[in-house]
Design an enzyme around this catalytic site. Sequence first.
Site, PDB file in Angstrom:
ATOM      1  N   GLU A   1       0.795  -1.221   0.000  1.00  6.81           N
ATOM      2  CA  GLU A   1       0.000   0.000   0.000  1.00  6.81           C
ATOM      3  C   GLU A   1       0.834   1.281   0.000  1.00  6.81           C
ATOM      4  O   GLU A   1       0.455   2.269  -0.628  1.00  6.81           O
ATOM      5  CB  GLU A   1      -0.947   0.022   1.205  1.00  6.81           C
ATOM      6  CG  GLU A   1      -2.013  -1.058   1.193  1.00  6.81           C
ATOM      7  CD  GLU A   1      -3.053  -0.854   0.098  1.00  6.81           C
ATOM      8  OE1 GLU A   1      -3.124   0.261  -0.470  1.00  6.81           O
ATOM      9  OE2 GLU A   1      -3.762  -1.829  -0.217  1.00  6.81           O
TER      10      GLU A   1
ATOM     11  N   SER B   1     -44.608 -16.611  50.948  1.00 10.52           N
ATOM     12  CA  SER B   1     -43.950 -16.719  52.256  1.00 10.52           C
ATOM     13  C   SER B   1     -42.474 -16.321  52.242  1.00 10.52           C
ATOM     14  O   SER B   1     -41.861 -16.222  53.303  1.00 10.52           O
ATOM     15  CB  SER B   1     -44.086 -18.142  52.793  1.00 10.52           C
ATOM     16  OG  SER B   1     -45.442 -18.415  53.103  1.00 10.52           O
TER      17      SER B   1
END
Length: 690
Positions: A95, A366
Amino acid sequence: MLEIITNNRKKATLKYVRAFLFFSLILLILFMLFITGVVIYAKSKGAPPLAVPQSTLIYASDDSLIGETHYGEKRYWVPLDEISPAVVEATLSIEDRGFYSHHGFDYKRIVGAILADIKARAKVQGASTITQQYARNLFLTHDKTWHRKITEALYTVRLELNYTKEEILEGYLNTIYYGHGAYGIEAAANYYFGKHAKDLTISEAALLAGIPKGPTHYSPKVNEDGAKNRQQLILSAMVENDYLTKPELETISSQELNYTFGSTKERPVIAPYFQDEVKRLLASKLKLDQETINTSGLRVFTTLDPELQSIAEEQITQTIAKDSEIQVGFIAMDQHTGQVKAMVGGRDYTESPFNRVTQAERQPGSTFKPFLYYAALEKGFTPSTLMRSEVTAFTFDDGRERYVPHNFNNYYANDKITLAQAIALSDNVYAVKTHIFLGQDVLVNTAKKLGITSQLASVPSLALGTSTVKVQDMATAYSTIANGGVKQEPLLIEKVLNHKGEVIYESTPVKKQVLKPEEAFVTTHLLTGIFDEKLNNYTRVTGRTVMDQLTRHYAGKTGTTRTDSWMIGYSPQLVSAVWTGYDRDKTIDLTAEKTYAKEIWASFMEKAHEDLPVLPFRAPEGVVAVQVDPDSGLLATKKCSEKARLTYYVKGTEPTESCIGKAEITNEEAPKEADEEEKKGWFKRIWDWF
């Protein structure tokens, strides 16, 4: 004549030369002014932001990845030193060979590209540097207008002036597109080879470096031959740049590549309900919007224990029948830190993402009673406090309302039972009597203090858990009791890092002593009673169906309504809460369905503790233990020691009288006992009625 003509020509040539030099000087000055202006502009604009959409990653407590967020684009940012050097070398070779020597523009390549294009009479060669490509990827569209090209050039200058070459290269490698939704080298390494960018080989790096040129043409998934040809081109370029030798090239060229094409990323979703709650907390606590949460590259480190999460999901799947429509809410917490270790908000997230741990409110039955009995201990009750268990009608609202609670299966002692028995047997009459005796606001205030956020009604039935609550709130409340009365909010997120690795949030748990440690411990010991058959009386303790599965010290409480089944309990190391029921208030009728919560809780706790030491519940100072006869609540003697149980009391409240075995009561003593009853004052007689 010839001489005159020659002189005139010399003068004309000199004139043109002077004009050329003058105009060249003017152009040079203008060019210098232009360059100076560009530099001044770039400096004035400052450093351009490098933020790009990135996947937010969510980690468990062991730093394993459990989830990520993205919009079809997988983006991960990794530092340059966590990228294989081969990736850098391959990318520079193909590149931008002069990356470290130019200042954003490679003029030799530009001229060469122009000549090549003129010769071919077409656009055949590019000259963009890595910096230019990075600028284009960050800030611009890919249209080919002059405006875009000029803007790209300005961004390029700004990048070069404000960032180092390493920062630019790191940004480029983390943002370039490698095809198939993978942005950045880390996402590409994961997708193509199932590994991290730092682990890529030279051969793999060279292949990946060739893809950005044309992801649709050089992806090995689309065109393996084209990808391999470009890989060979890059390897040859690496030899030219002295990154490789020719012998190394021959060896690397022959290496076979093993592609995964994203298969390693298709992992099962881990704790999706937990992840949703984490995202909700990111929005509420950190004030982040959804766009930021999903695409800003956050690293979120959570408290989730993957092993405990797996155990919870496995036990739920194994316990609840596949064809049942019963739903579940499950949470496990470390009571000492508040850390949420596991969360299951439903049986199938894909069918219903509704979180029944944090969003649903259901009647706790409960399981609400421990809050009541803690308050009773604060008001002078003890595990030996006696009240009658029998059908009782209560009136309230100035006599306009009447309430008659019933025990399970309408079983009653029709005699006095102790508080320890009442909680172990889940006696409803005892609970309502206690609630009314204390004052109905006491339970509401205690529950709020423990972390219950739902609205609670100050009515007699509240003692039996008739107001709806959240599973997470109940787990928090039990954690507080288990932690000696020290309350800590549920903690799901340890810390959050931004895409740069900077800490933007770190949890700072706040501990608050909301209960008295002595009474909290006595409450804990009372909750061990549901697994102790010494407390059997007119019925058996509520934990009897899972007792045989348990191998260590636990405290807990069951809870049942017509539509809800609960089990909440803890060891000295871990708290877990389970709710099961139907989403649409359908009643739980099948016997097996009524036991799901207890079965899930027991199997989870046993498996979760397999590698942990067996620890007892340790009493704090100010608490004493004595052997007590469970039926009378008095000190055990040889005459009534068959069921003697070690029971804990706040110091000074332990019984001082000894029990008398029933066989020892003679006919002469019975009338005497009746005479004593007559001598009691009216208050004592009313108290005994309760």
